[in-house]
Motif scaffolding. Structure first.
Motif: not given
Length: 459
Positions: A172-196
């Motif tokens: 099994x998977x350690x993370x959720x890879x279902x349809x909803x999980x693939x959509x962006x959350x626009x939380x600050x932590x995620x947006x901080x890593x987009x530059x990478x």
């Protein structure tokens, strides 16, 4: 008459993959979580494709040694060209320091060592100066380094992805890879890593230097952009899937995440992990060696034009290598790793790496308006490859990636919550310090330039 050497499309695509694929940034990108798949797809279309097309036109039209520095200087003058050269250069010793730290972290991880801080700093300094000395010789651009680095990078990414698939099927998977999980959350932590992710796309302008050896650059360059971009995204995402199968995104370390994933996927430390770790450690040095020549020549060329301090203009008369820039790289990186134990940040690799990402992204900002300006002020120049489209489409192609750069830089540097203060304040301070030092260096270079002009007038 000698037949013109032909550079195949395969060679151009391979070069793009070798130069742009950076294994150590796979873990920071994967820290975005499952939504990274959305961001990779969007940024591939909205950033990498227009960036690649613009790089292709500028790189094949203006073929001087200064590269991005030359393009911006021709469009907006010496000061802006100098700022681009400064940020393009300063990212490199910061990157070198971050990889020196990561090198020792991987070494400790795969050999399960307990090493004191002074010894770790000593090993980091040795890493820095081996890379620096190699970069002073033409071997820094030798084919075997690129080929072996390409093998190591692809092997690591493929192994991680294959093991991830096996883990997903059997445990099994350690993370959720279902349809909803693939959509962006626009939380600050995620947006901080987009530059990478944007950082992972940079470097294509190196491939455009091959245009003279291509049979049909007008056709092959855009093909190399598309195929190279797809392959690069595939390798990153394949590796990210492997990490996602093994480690929950909120527990993924930006420095040790890749090796942690391998350990979890194979069930512990073993000879396979040691081999992967050694390959990874080699790619860290190879990345720096393969990029050093281009970065050092931009600084060298800018200094020759009195846009940066003259220390960058020093060269070895025997092999015409820019040894001044190389030595300054080593000195700056050494100062950073010696200071690192005193910096209040638990993840010093990420602190340096994030600052390196910010500096490099800043250096590309002016490239996009420079493209539009050069089209306007130099319309009659022969362009072996020309970005298709009318004035309206060209503005979209230039301004969309520009806006993406500025927005992601904002989220990478500015702390927007109390939780981000400890992580982002050092990056913000480092960015401000780099900018101030850069302006001082540029003004010193400008002063020397004016003195030289004055002396020439007197003579």
């Amino acid at each position: 008459m000698k037949e013109k050497k032909k550079f195949r499309l395969f060679d151009a695509v391979l070069m793009a993959v070798v130069v742009i694929l950076v294994v150590e940034s796979a873990a920071p990108a994967a820290a975005v979580g499952s939504s990274q798949f959305f961001w990779w797809g969007i940024l591939l279309v909205l950033f990498f494709l227009p960036y690649g097309l613009i790089s292709a036109e500028l790189g094949t039209t203006y073929t001087g040694d200064g590269g991005i520095y030359d393009w911006v200087k021709m469009a907006f003058g010496r000061r802006w060209g100098a700022r681009v050269a400064w940020f393009y250069w300063i990212n490199f010793p910061i990157w070198m320091a971050s990889l020196a730290v990561l090198f020792t972290e991987v070494m400790v991880q795969i050999f399960n060592l307990t090493v004191s801080t002074p010894v770790l700093v000593g090993i980091q300094l040795l890493f820095i100066w081996i890379v620096t000395i190699i970069s002073c010789y033409p071997v820094s651009d030798s084919k075997w380094i690129l080929n072996l680095a390409a093998f190591a990078k692809v092997a690591i990414m493929v192994c991680l992805g294959v093991l991830g698939i096996y883990h997903a099927v059997t445990k099994g998977m350690a993370n959720d890879f279902s349809g909803r999980a693939l959509l962006p959350t626009f939380d600050l932590k995620s947006l901080s890593f987009i530059s990478v992710i944007l950082f992972n796309f940079l470097g294509f302008e190196v491939v455009t230097t091959l245009a003279d050896d291509m049979e049909n650059p007008k056709k092959q360059i855009p093909q190399a952009i598309i195929y190279g971009g797809i392959l690069i995204a595939f390798f990153y995402l394949f590796a990210a899937f492997g990490m996602g199968a093994a480690v929950p995104a909120d527990q993924l370390s930006t420095s040790g995440g890749l090796i942690d994933s391998f350990i979890l996927l194979v069930g512990g430390l073993n000879p396979f992990i040691v081999i992967i770790g050694l390959l990874f450690m080699y790619t860290l040095a190879a990345n720096l060696i393969s990029w050093a020549l281009g970065v050092n020549y931009v600084a060298f060329y800018a200094a020759k034009n009195h846009d940066l301090p003259q220390v960058f203009a020093k060269e070895n008369p025997k092999n015409e290598m820019p040894v001044g820039a190389s030595m300054v790289n080593g000195i700056v990186a050494s100062i950073l790793v010696v200071a690192a134990p005193f910096i209040p940040n638990e993840n010093i690799f990420w602190a340096f790496f994030a600052l390196n990402v910010v500096a490099l992204l800043v250096s590309y900002i002016m490239m996009f308006p420079a493209f539009l300006k050069l089209r306007k002020i130099d319309p009659d120049r022969e362009r072996p490859f020309k970005v298709p489209g009318g004035p309206g489409l060209l503005k979209v192609i230039a301004y969309v990636p520009l806006v993406l750069l500025v927005v992601t830089l904002f989220f990478s540097v500015v702390p927007l919550s109390s939780e981000e203060m400890g992580e982002k304040v050092p990056i913000l301070i480092g960015t401000i310090a780099a900018t101030i030092i850069g302006e001082i260096c540029i003004r010193l270079g400008d002063k020397k330039y004016k003195e030289k002009q004055q002396n020439e007038k007197i003579e």
